[in-house]
Design an enzyme around this catalytic site. Structure first.
Site, PDB file in Angstrom:
ATOM      1  N   ASP A 111      44.986  36.148  42.735  1.00 46.95           N
ATOM      2  CA  ASP A 111      44.268  37.282  42.175  1.00 46.95           C
ATOM      3  C   ASP A 111      44.372  38.468  43.117  1.00 46.95           C
ATOM      4  OD1 ASP A 111      41.391  37.634  43.755  1.00 46.95           O
ATOM      5  OD2 ASP A 111      42.168  35.583  43.830  1.00 46.95           O
ATOM      6  N   SER A 112      44.460  39.676  42.553  1.00 43.74           N
ATOM      7  CA  SER A 112      44.458  40.911  43.315  1.00 43.74           C
ATOM      8  C   SER A 112      45.584  40.904  44.360  1.00 43.74           C
ATOM      9  CB  SER A 112      43.089  41.113  43.949  1.00 43.74           C
ATOM     10  OG  SER A 112      42.945  42.420  44.445  1.00 43.74           O
ATOM     11  N   ALA A 113      45.265  41.066  45.650  1.00 41.93           N
ATOM     12  CA  ALA A 113      46.304  40.989  46.673  1.00 41.93           C
ATOM     13  C   ALA A 113      47.007  39.644  46.642  1.00 41.93           C
ATOM     14  CB  ALA A 113      45.693  41.233  48.053  1.00 41.93           C
TER      15      ALA A 113
END
Length: 287
Positions: A138-140
């Site tokens: 998720d995300s980074a």
């Protein structure tokens, strides 16, 4: 979802500026421990690779043999949080997969090259088992999952069975002009803080290099990719651009786009949207 967005606006946003991110980065808290509820349903082992802890959780019941290498988000400066364990626990329950979570080093003390050295070591071990191996994050951590797929293709390692991206951060420059239009509607994130953290993570390398910003990499020849993205998220414009580029390159790509959802909305299991998305990812991992 709307009520949660309102509540999120009441919380401090540590990525609104470079200074606010720097304050967080000065003193990294430790990663959140594996919660007791998860340990009741999974066997845990921890090993060290290159001085970094790597946690593996295997379901006590219903295991399928599938391996999931999960990289957590946090703008490359925040540690693994309880919300990440919630996501991981639900994915394990929905898929029966064994989940491996490398605790990669965080910026500014650590950087992209160290992370990929760790992740490749973990991946080689999982691929050697002969089981299907999925990459997810998720995300980074979504940027790391996609970057791994590019790297392993280029060095000739066995391809993962698939890549699952949740609100992925795929361009640390945040140069897409559409991002600024989304920022006022994002209840969680700020562009300036992300740009600063991305520069620390690149550690002097070109921030558009594929392992830092996989949006700029060669995107052909990848395994199936599923993208799960909310519209009230400054990372949404680049996620949508990524899906278009992946399709243009001839890949098998699926997109779940929820216009009213915020960044990492799957971490809010009290919303029906989060539960539906995690069930959908579970089906991908079982397939």
């Amino acid at each position: 979802m709307a009520v949660t967005r309102l509540l999120l606006r009441l919380q401090p946003t540590s990525t609104r500026s470079a200074a606010s991110v720097e304050r967080v980065a000065r003193d990294h808290p430790p990663a959140a421990p594996v919660p007791p509820a998860l340990l009741r349903v999974a066997h845990m082992t921890t090993r060290s690779i290159g001085g970094r802890d790597v946690i593996t959780l295997t379901p006590k019941q219903g295991t399928t043999g599938t391996q999931l290498l999960y990289t957590h988000g946090g703008c490359y400066v925040f540690p693994l949080l309880p919300v990440h364990w919630r996501i991981i626990a639900t994915l394990m329950r929905e898929s029966g997969a064994t989940v491996t979570v490398p605790l990669y080093g965080l910026a500014p003390e650590h950087h992209v090259d160290e992370a990929y050295a760790l992740l490749e070591g973990v991946y080689r071990g999982l691929a050697a088992t002969g089981s299907p191996v999925f990459l997810a994050g998720d995300s980074a951590g979504g940027g790391l999952a996609l970057g791994q797929a590019l790297r392993y293709r280029d060095v000739g390692l066995p391809a993962p069975a698939g890549v699952v991206l949740i609100s992925p951060w795929v361009d640390v420059t945040m140069a897409n002009p559409d991002i600024r239009a989304v920022e006022p509607r994002d209840p969680m994130l700020g562009v300036a803080g992300f740009v600063a953290a991305g520069a620390w993570w690149a550690n002097g390398a070109d921030p558009r290099s594929p392992l830092v910003s996989p949006l700029y990499g060669r995107l052909d020849g990848l395994p199936p990719v599923s993208v799960h993205q909310g519209g009230r998220d400054i990372l949404a414009p680049d996620a949508l651009s990524l899906v278009s580029r992946l399709r243009e390159a001839g890949n098998d790509v699926s997109l779940e786009y929820l216009p009213g959802a915020f960044h990492d909305y799957v971490g809010a299991p009290w919303t029906p949207e989060a539960r539906a998305t995690l069930r959908s990812i579970g089906r991908v991992l079982r397939a």
